[in-house]
Write a protein that holds these residues in place. Sequence first.
Motif: not given
Length: 739
Positions: A88-94
């Motif tokens: 995933k991208d960072y936005n999903y992780y956060l």
Amino acid sequence: MRDLINERLILLGTITNGLNDLTESDLDKLEQGLLKQFILDEYVPQKQIKEFSNVSEMKEADLNLNDIVMTSGYYVSGDGGESTYIIKDYNYYLNEWLPIDCRKVGYKYNKLGTDLMLIDTPVDEYGNHTLNNGLVACLLNKEDIKAEQYGSKGDGEFDNSEAFIHLFAHMKKGKITFKKNAIYLMPQRNKDNISDVYTTVINPYAPYMCGRSSGCQRPIMANIDGVELIGENSTLKIKDNDWNTAGTADFALLNLFRVIRNLKIHGLIFDNNGLTMDYTNSVENHGIAWKQGNSMIDSGKAPIIDDGTVHEISNVEIYDCEFKNGGTTRAVNDCGGDGILIINPMENCHDINIHNNKFINWGRWCFAIDLGGNGERLQNIKFNYNYCIQDETNKNLEGKYRGLGWIDFEAKKCFTNLKIIGNYVSGLTPFAFNGDGKISNNVIIKDNVLIRASRSYMGAYPYMWNFYGVQIKDCIFENNDFSMASGSNRLGYSYNNVIIRNNKFCNSNDAMSISRPIGNINIDGNELSDKGKIINISYFTLPDYFSEEDKNNIELNLTFKNNKGGISGKLINKDYLNNEYLNLTIENNVMELMDITYFGNEWIFDPSQVIASVPAFSARGAIFTGLTSYNYRYYPNGGGSYKVGDVIAQNSSKKTVCTKEGYLILEGSFKYCESDISFSSNKPISQYSIVYTGDNVYLALNAGKLGSIKPTHQVGSELNGEVNLFYLKKVANIANVVI
């Protein structure tokens, strides 16, 4: 997808109900395996899953959004860190993968130095990883984690502190499994292992997850519901002499904050390694500690759980664990180190079950509920079947033995359904309990063996059962063996419906103190090796929580029977001088000491319960059912009430007979019982002394000096000098008849 998983889990539950030949463990493994497969099938067909040997290979690969990746190890294939990730991208992780209370971290202090300033949480790089192309590999099943999936190594040498900080913070629901027989070393945080983003060694999750004043560097779990920590002789160990030299606000190897619900911990060894900690380390080196935390942070409020609860610890079970070597070796009374510490829990805290654990070489207490409090009620607290040992190595730097006691409930709490059952203790045995003057009810303390080792302690408390500020009600205290312990004993400052049965007491100097008894007080089958005093009854008044209605319906049934040991007390309540509410039974005992005063409802006493060699005893006011003994002056012992013609005592040469009905004046003996006091002008006397003239017997309702004129009244009370004298009985006369 979640609905699909739930649907399949329901189907799986139906299937497992029919698999009667499989064990619970088998079913659990099957369920987890099928669940993982369901998840993978939902995302991608098996042939499209990308596989790598380890995390490094995965990070170098050119992966795309929503790819599913499996590694066969963390560092190398087969090291136990195999995982499945979704890219995933960072936005999903956060904003989706991270729990809401982990989405910001503290990175540096504000200008005032009061709070850590917050930023969006960077990728942890332990369980989840930034790929070389900037995407993020996120653990797919974050509710079933092995410690090795966060890069931990249980080899006794690797520094696991950073991995555990992220692992424990991320886990809100699910389980963490630790390798069998592994030793996970946990030094202090090392700045060399910390990203340059951070300017402090404080656990970065602490301020947003736990609030202000939670400045720990050690791992924290907070705001969880349904977490299981699973070990199999797996050790979490503090590094030698490396607990806390940084001055951070750490309390424990594992710190619990805010809301902790449905937590289960088993199979783990918490080794605080305190016997290696010198003066450079702070003393607060506990195994597990829970603290409230708060919701205040530098820039506003920390997130709270959906139902708005800020603080709670409930439905916690800790079993088959070992807690050892807490605290430090600092040569101070309190050198730190509880096995389990709960700090000022609120009234919504309940169901804490600590059972079948080992506690070895604690520095303060095995189990403590400590600090603060205002009488909040905790329900269903259990400390059962634990093995608690302090051995010869448990010394501080001056060679003194460490520890304060065994259990410490000094947080000014009261309890409903408190159980202390089946524990074995060798070392320090004190149990302190501050009940804040509130009722603690449905208390069971039974089947415990307590042995106080005779050692040169630095700060040990001298008592054993010391329940101060406790109004005990509906209590069973039975089958406890503390014959090899020592220290004063009291289960409260009032007793309402209490059974003290089949216990082995330590010595006469440490008799159980019973105050303000009411209801049914049953003392049965207890044993003291020298047959001395088991029970001392003091403060014979009503519990101070009694209402006026309660006072109009009082009853006390006090039974002392089948004991190998004695009892003492003046059963006198000046507000109820006729003592109509007391029914007293003393029977079938073997006593080296008997010192009871009770003039009220008729009661009987068989003097053969007192060992014949005892020089004097008191059963003042009783009707004797057998012959009493003579003292060394050949005067009958006991202070009984007799009728004309009753034979009071007899030996081979004479018998003593009552010639006038009344009370037989008591001659006492040092350490056994006091003598009655013959009236004498201006004589100072103490409260509740028995004063007699040639005709009458009186009770002194207060201390002071007697007057100059002998009292003659035969009803009620009259002032004589400074003393109110209450009429009890006429004086009996006796005659000796030669046989």
